[in-house]
Design a protein around this motif. Structure first.
Motif, PDB file in Angstrom:
ATOM      1  N   VAL A 621      11.496   4.658  -8.712  1.00  0.00           N
ATOM      2  CA  VAL A 621      11.629   3.434  -7.927  1.00  0.00           C
ATOM      3  C   VAL A 621      11.030   3.624  -6.538  1.00  0.00           C
ATOM      4  O   VAL A 621      10.292   2.761  -6.020  1.00  0.00           O
ATOM      5  CB  VAL A 621      13.103   3.012  -7.829  1.00  0.00           C
ATOM      6  CG1 VAL A 621      13.251   1.799  -6.916  1.00  0.00           C
ATOM      7  CG2 VAL A 621      13.651   2.701  -9.209  1.00  0.00           C
ATOM      8  N   GLU A 622      11.301   4.771  -5.931  1.00  0.00           N
ATOM      9  CA  GLU A 622      10.747   5.027  -4.604  1.00  0.00           C
ATOM     10  C   GLU A 622       9.233   5.127  -4.674  1.00  0.00           C
ATOM     11  O   GLU A 622       8.513   4.645  -3.786  1.00  0.00           O
ATOM     12  CB  GLU A 622      11.346   6.307  -4.017  1.00  0.00           C
ATOM     13  CG  GLU A 622      12.800   6.169  -3.613  1.00  0.00           C
ATOM     14  CD  GLU A 622      13.329   7.418  -2.914  1.00  0.00           C
ATOM     15  OE1 GLU A 622      12.563   8.392  -2.836  1.00  0.00           O
ATOM     16  OE2 GLU A 622      14.466   7.392  -2.450  1.00  0.00           O
ATOM     17  N   GLN A 623       8.730   5.738  -5.729  1.00  0.00           N
ATOM     18  CA  GLN A 623       7.280   5.869  -5.885  1.00  0.00           C
ATOM     19  C   GLN A 623       6.636   4.498  -6.067  1.00  0.00           C
ATOM     20  O   GLN A 623       5.565   4.227  -5.518  1.00  0.00           O
ATOM     21  CB  GLN A 623       6.964   6.776  -7.055  1.00  0.00           C
ATOM     22  CG  GLN A 623       7.445   8.219  -6.835  1.00  0.00           C
ATOM     23  CD  GLN A 623       7.084   9.108  -8.000  1.00  0.00           C
ATOM     24  OE1 GLN A 623       6.168   8.819  -8.742  1.00  0.00           O
ATOM     25  NE2 GLN A 623       7.806  10.208  -8.127  1.00  0.00           N
ATOM     26  N   TRP A 624       7.272   3.644  -6.857  1.00  0.00           N
ATOM     27  CA  TRP A 624       6.746   2.289  -7.066  1.00  0.00           C
ATOM     28  C   TRP A 624       6.745   1.500  -5.751  1.00  0.00           C
ATOM     29  O   TRP A 624       5.807   0.759  -5.452  1.00  0.00           O
ATOM     30  CB  TRP A 624       7.601   1.577  -8.106  1.00  0.00           C
ATOM     31  CG  TRP A 624       7.197   0.148  -8.361  1.00  0.00           C
ATOM     32  CD1 TRP A 624       6.280  -0.310  -9.251  1.00  0.00           C
ATOM     33  CD2 TRP A 624       7.726  -1.012  -7.701  1.00  0.00           C
ATOM     34  NE1 TRP A 624       6.185  -1.679  -9.197  1.00  0.00           N
ATOM     35  CE2 TRP A 624       7.070  -2.130  -8.254  1.00  0.00           C
ATOM     36  CE3 TRP A 624       8.683  -1.212  -6.700  1.00  0.00           C
ATOM     37  CZ2 TRP A 624       7.342  -3.435  -7.834  1.00  0.00           C
ATOM     38  CZ3 TRP A 624       8.962  -2.503  -6.284  1.00  0.00           C
ATOM     39  CH2 TRP A 624       8.294  -3.602  -6.849  1.00  0.00           C
ATOM     40  N   SER A 625       7.796   1.700  -4.964  1.00  0.00           N
ATOM     41  CA  SER A 625       7.950   0.880  -3.760  1.00  0.00           C
ATOM     42  C   SER A 625       6.889   1.173  -2.714  1.00  0.00           C
ATOM     43  O   SER A 625       6.565   0.305  -1.897  1.00  0.00           O
ATOM     44  CB  SER A 625       9.346   1.088  -3.159  1.00  0.00           C
ATOM     45  OG  SER A 625       9.468   2.424  -2.674  1.00  0.00           O
ATOM     46  N   VAL A 626       6.310   2.385  -2.696  1.00  0.00           N
ATOM     47  CA  VAL A 626       5.315   2.737  -1.682  1.00  0.00           C
ATOM     48  C   VAL A 626       3.891   2.635  -2.206  1.00  0.00           C
ATOM     49  O   VAL A 626       2.926   2.785  -1.466  1.00  0.00           O
ATOM     50  CB  VAL A 626       5.553   4.155  -1.131  1.00  0.00           C
ATOM     51  CG1 VAL A 626       6.928   4.259  -0.474  1.00  0.00           C
ATOM     52  CG2 VAL A 626       5.403   5.193  -2.232  1.00  0.00           C
ATOM     53  N   ALA A 627       3.742   2.418  -3.518  1.00  0.00           N
ATOM     54  CA  ALA A 627       2.398   2.320  -4.099  1.00  0.00           C
ATOM     55  C   ALA A 627       1.777   0.977  -3.740  1.00  0.00           C
ATOM     56  O   ALA A 627       2.481  -0.020  -3.532  1.00  0.00           O
ATOM     57  CB  ALA A 627       2.462   2.480  -5.609  1.00  0.00           C
ATOM     58  N   VAL A 628       0.446   0.940  -3.673  1.00  0.00           N
ATOM     59  CA  VAL A 628      -0.236  -0.325  -3.455  1.00  0.00           C
ATOM     60  C   VAL A 628      -0.031  -1.196  -4.684  1.00  0.00           C
ATOM     61  O   VAL A 628       0.149  -0.696  -5.799  1.00  0.00           O
ATOM     62  CB  VAL A 628      -1.743  -0.102  -3.193  1.00  0.00           C
ATOM     63  CG1 VAL A 628      -1.946   0.689  -1.911  1.00  0.00           C
ATOM     64  CG2 VAL A 628      -2.404   0.573  -4.366  1.00  0.00           C
ATOM     65  N   ASN A 629      -0.068  -2.496  -4.493  1.00  0.00           N
ATOM     66  CA  ASN A 629       0.290  -3.429  -5.554  1.00  0.00           C
ATOM     67  C   ASN A 629      -0.579  -3.253  -6.799  1.00  0.00           C
ATOM     68  O   ASN A 629      -0.105  -3.373  -7.924  1.00  0.00           O
ATOM     69  CB  ASN A 629       0.195  -4.865  -5.043  1.00  0.00           C
ATOM     70  CG  ASN A 629       0.842  -5.847  -6.013  1.00  0.00           C
ATOM     71  OD1 ASN A 629       2.011  -5.692  -6.348  1.00  0.00           O
ATOM     72  ND2 ASN A 629       0.086  -6.834  -6.455  1.00  0.00           N
ATOM     73  N   SER A 630      -1.860  -2.940  -6.627  1.00  0.00           N
ATOM     74  CA  SER A 630      -2.765  -2.817  -7.768  1.00  0.00           C
ATOM     75  C   SER A 630      -2.460  -1.607  -8.642  1.00  0.00           C
ATOM     76  O   SER A 630      -2.904  -1.526  -9.782  1.00  0.00           O
ATOM     77  CB  SER A 630      -4.215  -2.733  -7.274  1.00  0.00           C
ATOM     78  OG  SER A 630      -4.399  -1.587  -6.452  1.00  0.00           O
ATOM     79  N   GLN A 631      -1.711  -0.652  -8.073  1.00  0.00           N
ATOM     80  CA  GLN A 631      -1.406   0.578  -8.819  1.00  0.00           C
ATOM     81  C   GLN A 631      -0.012   0.577  -9.431  1.00  0.00           C
ATOM     82  O   GLN A 631       0.319   1.455 -10.230  1.00  0.00           O
ATOM     83  CB  GLN A 631      -1.535   1.798  -7.895  1.00  0.00           C
ATOM     84  CG  GLN A 631      -2.941   2.067  -7.411  1.00  0.00           C
ATOM     85  CD  GLN A 631      -3.000   3.285  -6.509  1.00  0.00           C
ATOM     86  OE1 GLN A 631      -2.014   3.614  -5.832  1.00  0.00           O
ATOM     87  NE2 GLN A 631      -4.134   3.947  -6.486  1.00  0.00           N
ATOM     88  N   ARG A 632       0.800  -0.417  -9.071  1.00  0.00           N
ATOM     89  CA  ARG A 632       2.202  -0.360  -9.470  1.00  0.00           C
ATOM     90  C   ARG A 632       2.394  -0.467 -10.989  1.00  0.00           C
ATOM     91  O   ARG A 632       3.191   0.277 -11.576  1.00  0.00           O
ATOM     92  CB  ARG A 632       2.981  -1.470  -8.763  1.00  0.00           C
ATOM     93  CG  ARG A 632       3.250  -1.157  -7.296  1.00  0.00           C
ATOM     94  CD  ARG A 632       3.972  -2.297  -6.609  1.00  0.00           C
ATOM     95  NE  ARG A 632       4.435  -1.883  -5.294  1.00  0.00           N
ATOM     96  CZ  ARG A 632       5.040  -2.688  -4.422  1.00  0.00           C
ATOM     97  NH1 ARG A 632       5.255  -3.969  -4.752  1.00  0.00           N
ATOM     98  NH2 ARG A 632       5.439  -2.222  -3.257  1.00  0.00           N
ATOM     99  N   ILE A 719       5.056   8.575  -0.248  1.00  0.00           N
ATOM    100  CA  ILE A 719       4.829   9.679  -1.180  1.00  0.00           C
ATOM    101  C   ILE A 719       3.360   9.678  -1.537  1.00  0.00           C
ATOM    102  O   ILE A 719       2.851   8.682  -2.062  1.00  0.00           O
ATOM    103  CB  ILE A 719       5.681   9.547  -2.443  1.00  0.00           C
ATOM    104  CG1 ILE A 719       7.168   9.521  -2.062  1.00  0.00           C
ATOM    105  CG2 ILE A 719       5.388  10.685  -3.428  1.00  0.00           C
ATOM    106  CD1 ILE A 719       8.084   9.340  -3.254  1.00  0.00           C
ATOM    107  N   ALA A 720       2.680  10.760  -1.273  1.00  0.00           N
ATOM    108  CA  ALA A 720       1.236  10.824  -1.492  1.00  0.00           C
ATOM    109  C   ALA A 720       0.903  11.100  -2.948  1.00  0.00           C
ATOM    110  O   ALA A 720       1.646  11.786  -3.643  1.00  0.00           O
ATOM    111  CB  ALA A 720       0.629  11.926  -0.600  1.00  0.00           C
TER     112      ALA A 720
END
Length: 731
Positions: A621-632, A719-720
């Motif tokens: 969930v944390e990873q999804w929240s910081v990803a750019v929208n096109s990558q989610r 998160i990189a």
């Protein structure tokens, strides 16, 4: 009212001695082969558990048995079963799936055409060895949802019904040693009562653990030298054996109308119970006599017409005597000298298959009727002196004997069985007259087809056909009948081979060329992903080679041909080689359990649970929240793939995100488990029905993405390389 005879139209079997078909079983029987061996090292360490003294605690006094080959292997991909599930499925279920398919092929019935039919399945089963291995306390960490579903005995026939989409009765039968013969009785009853129009009946038995053999040793049931010496003075018990057998049954009138090849007919059967006899575990002569009389009364056949009885004949001194006297009292009565009834037992060849013992005897009897021969009974040197042979008008055949028509009727034989606990069963069989065969004109072009579910299986099929067509025993089979059978009486899988030939010699040459990857005129191969139904508008005739070539090519490229148009007048079905299974090892057992059975350590991990790295807890969930929208969505798709790979316990691979979950081996149990993992980790709500409906990974990822948006989550940490890190888990 006398019931209509039930035709045995197909047989599938695996028995000790390398038996894998009715043909190889008959070869073993007519040649009087003994298939008993020392207990294999992959069952248990015989030296660890053997002791010649029967009273030695924790030991057995027999080192022998009848065993199947490659018991741990299975073609899971053929049946669409995942590696994770296959490893936990009782090998008895796996053996039956393959054997059931073989029995239908032997009957010339296309399984896909039976989907949704009221076909019944009746299976004798009682052994739980693999379940005990799975449920061993040392194996607790490897237990999952499939463990309980795959080990229950009621699911042994149910899995066949599910995989083949049969809707008729699907019942396990546990009547001790009489289980599979009782299964045949109930299958016939179901056909007679109209509960099903086709039935599969049989039994299965596999042996993995030593405890039952130890218990049998304490009861002095086993033969010390590992031989069933049925009806001999030296009889001292039986030898345990594995086996699986299935027969395909249908009313005789249907079998004749469908042009089936018939091994034998079942004229009548009966089942009874001892009641309160002299002992809970001992056979009862009067009860056996009563069940025999009931079976003959139902069909109008006189017991004196029976020429051979395939007996329980387990080699127990008391049991043999009781059974022989019961048979003599019913079947041996009112016979003249020289008209004795022959009795024998297949246990002298392959041992006592316990739940599968009855089906082994029934298949032997059906083959004897079909071949018009009585096989020899092994290990018979001195007749049991407690059996009054002359008075009972019984004898034991020691050589291959003819089984002839009497009173202008096909021969009549019967199969007798009884089980520990008091069940008695008797089945009466009769042969059928061979129908005249309309031999096709030679040297006319024909289309030969074969197909499989993998390239390797297609090559294996070609090899099997070459061996079959070049065997002297099959020289009389016509090319026209072969091609009719492969066109209309076999399944058509995705990997295909077709050729137009005018002789069996040319057919073999083309098959050899295919294996050598050489091209030949009028030979085509290809792959069909989805079958399409197409029509042949007119009958091309057997002389139109150009039209046949066109059809052969279409078969391997794009179309599923309506072969009935090619054979408007039908044809003659012939039995051909069965599907060449591409088996792999599937086994799940703790190393501690394995060492206890086999008495040695194993460097190879006994329970291979792939994907432990994937199982690491990652806050998706944390990873999804910081990803750019096109990558989610891609991130969620990769996460779901990782969860599926873990559930399937398969090697990490890139999955097709557009395919439905069930095509990957995700069944309803796995789907529920997958759903629970996802909703827990993502902290969202998705209805369970959405997973049961078998969506694609892409559809699930989109649904998860939409649910997370609805929660209006705001990025809180950075998160990189999120996507790259997750993708590494599937490489």
């Amino acid at each position: 009212m006398i019931p209509e005879p039930i035709a045995i139209v197909g047989i599938g079997c695996r028995f000790p001695g390398g038996v894998h078909s009715p043909v190889s079983f008959w070869n073993l029987l007519q040649n009087g082969r003994d298939a008993i061996t020392e207990i294999p090292s992959d069952r248990w360490n015989v030296n660890k558990f053997y002791h010649p003294d029967p009273v030695e605690p924790g030991k057995m006094y027999s080192r022998w048995g009848g065993f199947l080959d490659r018991i741990d292997q299975f073609d899971a991909k053929f049946f669409g079963i995942s590696s994770a599930e296959a490893a936990r499925i009782d090998p008895q279920q796996r053996l039956l799936l393959e054997t059931a398919w073989e029995s239908l092929e032997d009957a010339g019935l296309v399984p896909e055409h039976l989907a949704g039919s009221d076909t019944g399945v009746f299976i004798g089963v009682l052994n739980r060895d693999y379940s005990y291995i799975q449920m061993d306390e040392r194996n607790r960490d490897a237990i999952n949802a499939h463990t309980i579903v795959s080990s229950n005995l009621n699911l042994v026939p149910n899995r066949i019904s599910y995989c083949f989409d049969f809707t008729g009765p699907s019942l396990p039968i546990d009547a001790g040693c009489a289980s599979s013969l009782v299964a045949v009785h109930f299958a016939c009853s179901s056909l007679w009562n109209g509960e099903c129009s086709l039935a599969l009946a049989g039994g299965v038995n596999v042996i993995f653990k030593p405890e039952v053999s130890i218990a049998m040793s304490k009861a002095f049931l086993l033969s010390a030298d590992g031989r069933c010496k049925s009806f001999d003075a030296a009889a001292d018990g039986f030898v345990r054996a594995e086996g699986v057998g299935v027969v395909v049954l249908k009313p005789l009138s249907h079998a004749i109308a469908d042009g089936d090849a018939i091994y034998a007919t079942i004229r009548s059967s009966a089942v009874s119970q001892n009641g309160r006899g002299s002992s809970f575990t001992a056979p009862e002569a009067l009860a056996q006599q009563a069940v025999m009389q009931k079976a003959y009364q139902r069909t109008g056949i006189l017991p004196q017409q029976v020429q051979y009885v395939e007996t329980q004949g387990s080699g127990s001194p008391m049991g043999d005597e009781i059974e022989a006297k019961a048979i003599g009292a019913v079947i041996g009565s009112d016979r003249s000298l020289g008209n004795e009834c022959a009795i024998g037992s297949v246990k002298t060849n392959i041992g006592h298959m316990e739940a599968a013992a009855g089906i082994g005897g029934l298949i032997k009897a059906a083959l004897a009727v079909s071949h018009r021969q009585i096989p020899p009974n092994l290990h018979f040197q001195t007749p049991n002196p407690k059996i009054p042979w002359e008075e009972l008008r019984l004898r034991v055949p020691q050589f291959l004997e003819p089984l002839i028509n009497k009173d202008n009727q096909p021969p009549i034989v019967s199969v007798n069985g009884f089980g520990l606990g008091g069940t008695n069963v008797h089945v009466i069989l009769q042969g059928v007259e061979s129908l005249p065969i309309d031999t096709a004109i030679a040297n006319q072009p024909q289309i030969f087809l074969t197909s499989a579910r993998s390239p390797e299986a297609l090559k294996a099929f070609a090899k099997a056909y070459i061996e079959f067509f070049t065997a002297q025993d099959n020289a009389a089979i016509s090319l026209a009948d072969i091609c009719y059978t492969t066109s209309l009486r076999r399944s058509h899988h995705s990997y295909r081979l077709a050729m137009v030939v005018d002789s069996k010699k040319q057919l073999v040459e083309h098959l050899v060329a295919f294996l050598a990857q050489e091209s030949r005129p009028s030979m085509f191969s290809g792959y069909i992903e989805q079958h399409k139904n197409s029509r042949v508008e007119e009958n091309p005739g057997t002389e139109c080679a150009q039209m046949l070539n066109s059809l052969a090519e279409r078969y391997t490229l794009e179309d599923s041909i309506d072969w009935n148009a090619i054979y408007p007048h039908g044809g003659c079905f012939v039995r051909l080689p069965s599907y060449p299974w591409q088996r792999q090892r599937y086994w799940q057992e703790s190393e501690a359990s394995r060492q206890d059975r086999l008495g040695e350590s194993n460097n190879v991990e006994a329970s291979s649970v792939v994907g432990s790295k994937i199982a690491e807890q990652i806050d998706i969930v944390e990873q999804w929240s910081v990803a750019v929208n096109s990558q989610r969505t891609d991130l969620l798709s990769t996460y779901i793939q990782a969860q599926i790979i873990q559930a399937l316990e398969c090697e990490p691979v890139q999955l097709d995100v557009q395919k439905p979950l069930n095509s990957m081996g995700i069944d309803s149990l796995m789907a529920v488990s997958l759903r629970n993992h996802i909703v827990t980790n993502l902290k969202i709500e998705l209805p369970i029905e959405q997973f049961i409906a078998s969506p694609s990974i892409a559809e699930l990822a989109q649904a998860c993405h939409e649910q997370l948006i609805l929660k209006n989550l705001i990025p809180t940490i950075q998160i990189a390389n999120v996507v790259e890190e997750i993708e590494e888990l599937t490489l």
